[in-house]
Design an enzyme around this catalytic site. Structure first.
Site, PDB file in Angstrom:
ATOM      1  N   PHE A 122       0.824  -1.211   0.000  1.00 40.72           N
ATOM      2  CA  PHE A 122       0.000   0.000   0.000  1.00 40.72           C
ATOM      3  C   PHE A 122       0.860   1.264   0.000  1.00 40.72           C
ATOM      4  O   PHE A 122       0.684   2.164   0.822  1.00 40.72           O
ATOM      5  CB  PHE A 122      -0.960   0.002   1.197  1.00 40.72           C
ATOM      6  N   ILE A 123       1.796   1.332  -0.938  1.00 38.96           N
ATOM      7  CA  ILE A 123       2.663   2.491  -1.070  1.00 38.96           C
ATOM      8  C   ILE A 123       2.073   3.431  -2.116  1.00 38.96           C
ATOM      9  O   ILE A 123       1.954   3.077  -3.296  1.00 38.96           O
ATOM     10  CB  ILE A 123       4.092   2.070  -1.485  1.00 38.96           C
ATOM     11  N   ASP A 156       3.184  14.047  10.929  1.00 41.11           N
ATOM     12  CA  ASP A 156       2.482  15.151  11.586  1.00 41.11           C
ATOM     13  C   ASP A 156       2.113  16.241  10.595  1.00 41.11           C
ATOM     14  O   ASP A 156       1.143  16.974  10.796  1.00 41.11           O
ATOM     15  CB  ASP A 156       3.344  15.731  12.709  1.00 41.11           C
ATOM     16  N   ARG A 182      -0.888  14.554   8.081  1.00 42.02           N
ATOM     17  CA  ARG A 182      -2.218  14.263   8.630  1.00 42.02           C
ATOM     18  C   ARG A 182      -3.176  15.442   8.587  1.00 42.02           C
ATOM     19  O   ARG A 182      -4.356  15.252   8.261  1.00 42.02           O
ATOM     20  CB  ARG A 182      -2.068  13.690  10.039  1.00 42.02           C
ATOM     21  N   GLY A 222     -30.705  10.210  -3.411  1.00 34.66           N
ATOM     22  CA  GLY A 222     -31.527   9.100  -3.873  1.00 34.66           C
ATOM     23  C   GLY A 222     -30.794   8.198  -4.853  1.00 34.66           C
ATOM     24  O   GLY A 222     -29.593   7.962  -4.714  1.00 34.66           O
ATOM     25  N   GLU A 227      -2.702   7.182   6.474  1.00 31.38           N
ATOM     26  CA  GLU A 227      -2.001   7.994   7.481  1.00 31.38           C
ATOM     27  C   GLU A 227      -2.468   7.678   8.892  1.00 31.38           C
ATOM     28  O   GLU A 227      -2.536   8.555   9.755  1.00 31.38           O
ATOM     29  CB  GLU A 227      -2.189   9.499   7.194  1.00 31.38           C
ATOM     30  N   GLY A 228      -2.811   6.418   9.137  1.00 30.08           N
ATOM     31  CA  GLY A 228      -3.272   5.993  10.453  1.00 30.08           C
ATOM     32  C   GLY A 228      -4.789   5.968  10.503  1.00 30.08           C
ATOM     33  O   GLY A 228      -5.444   6.955  10.161  1.00 30.08           O
ATOM     34  N   THR A 229      -5.346   4.843  10.885  1.00 31.39           N
ATOM     35  CA  THR A 229      -6.802   4.722  10.913  1.00 31.39           C
ATOM     36  C   THR A 229      -7.410   5.606  12.001  1.00 31.39           C
ATOM     37  O   THR A 229      -6.735   6.012  12.950  1.00 31.39           O
ATOM     38  CB  THR A 229      -7.220   3.266  11.182  1.00 31.39           C
ATOM     39  N   GLU A 278      -9.383   4.776  14.320  1.00 26.80           N
ATOM     40  CA  GLU A 278      -9.322   4.123  15.628  1.00 26.80           C
ATOM     41  C   GLU A 278      -7.991   4.377  16.323  1.00 26.80           C
ATOM     42  O   GLU A 278      -7.933   4.647  17.526  1.00 26.80           O
ATOM     43  CB  GLU A 278      -9.553   2.614  15.481  1.00 26.80           C
TER      44      GLU A 278
END
Length: 239
Positions: free
Chosen positions: A4-5, A92, A95, A191, A215-217, A219
């Site tokens: 996933f790059i 940082d 994100r 609709g 970039e980080g989930t 969660e």
């Protein structure tokens, strides 16, 4: 093998973080610049993704790859390389940008839906039904405005060097979540045309789900924010 790059399928150069001393943990990580065509470095399969398909996600395969010492990135006067710290700083900065992408996508979904509602206003049975739809759209705009302000605050603090992990993680998680919710409601309002791939809403929804993951989930970012909260003083509260 790295998965996933982003732009991995088309990049001429890649930055790879790898450990040179496992005993040092994160301090043993360094960043390396690797050129496409280097012996042992190959691009594997392109990965089909739900959204952000133009990013060209791919897997990168490294087999006994050797790179010159001049391709080590970071300050030479740092004996530990500083690779992991540089990676964290880069994230940082990325994100808040992802949060901004989410806000922009949500605004696009709202504007598209608002135009659709105006075009189809005559089809509604009563004027009150049309007003109800417009009110729902304005509520969505308010939610996105709140996310936008949080995103701008995180970016402003980052530019000033005053951002803390909870500013960055909070903005990224909140903006992506709000944007997905807003886009889902826009699809409800639109609709049947919402699932027409030629209309754009379904693409926005797919992209927004991808933004919640990259970039980080969400969660993980919520966990970062939760860890920054001070635990309550139960004894004080009880008394």
């Amino acid at each position: 093998v790295k998965w996933f790059i982003g732009n991995g399928g088309r990049a001429s150069w890649v930055v790879v973080f790898a450990s040179t001393n496992r005993k040092l943990g994160g301090f043993g990580v360094k960043a390396f610049l690797v050129e496409r065509g280097t012996t042992g470095f190959t691009v594997g399969r392109r990965l089909g993704t739900v959204g952000l398909r133009s990013v060209c996600m791919a897997e990168l395969i490294f087999t006994d790859v050797r790179v010159p010492a001049s391709h080590v990135l970071g300050t030479s006067n740092n004996p530990l390389g500083g690779g992991f710290a540089n990676c964290a700083r880069a994230l940082d900065y990325f994100r808040p940008m992802v949060a901004a992408l989410a806000v922009g996508s949500a605004n696009a979904a709202i504007e598209y839906t608002a135009d659709l509602v105006c075009q189809n206003a005559a089809a509604h049975a009563t004027a009150s039904a049309s007003r109800g739809l417009r009110m729902r759209i304005e509520d969505l705009r308010t939610e996105v405005r709140g996310a936008q302000l949080l995103c701008r605050e995180a970016a402003w603090l980052q530019d000033r060097g005053e951002a803390r992990p909870w500013h960055i993680s909070g903005a990224k998680a909140f903006c992506a979540t709000v944007a997905m919710k807003v886009c889902a409601e826009c699809m409800d309002l639109a609709g049947r045309v919402a699932i027409d791939r030629a209309m754009g809403l379904e693409k926005l929804f797919r992209d927004l789900k991808a933004l919640d993951i990259i970039e980080g989930t969400g969660e993980i970012h919520r966990l970062v924010v939760a860890r920054s909260l001070k635990p309550p003083n139960l004894e004080t509260e009880c008394t």
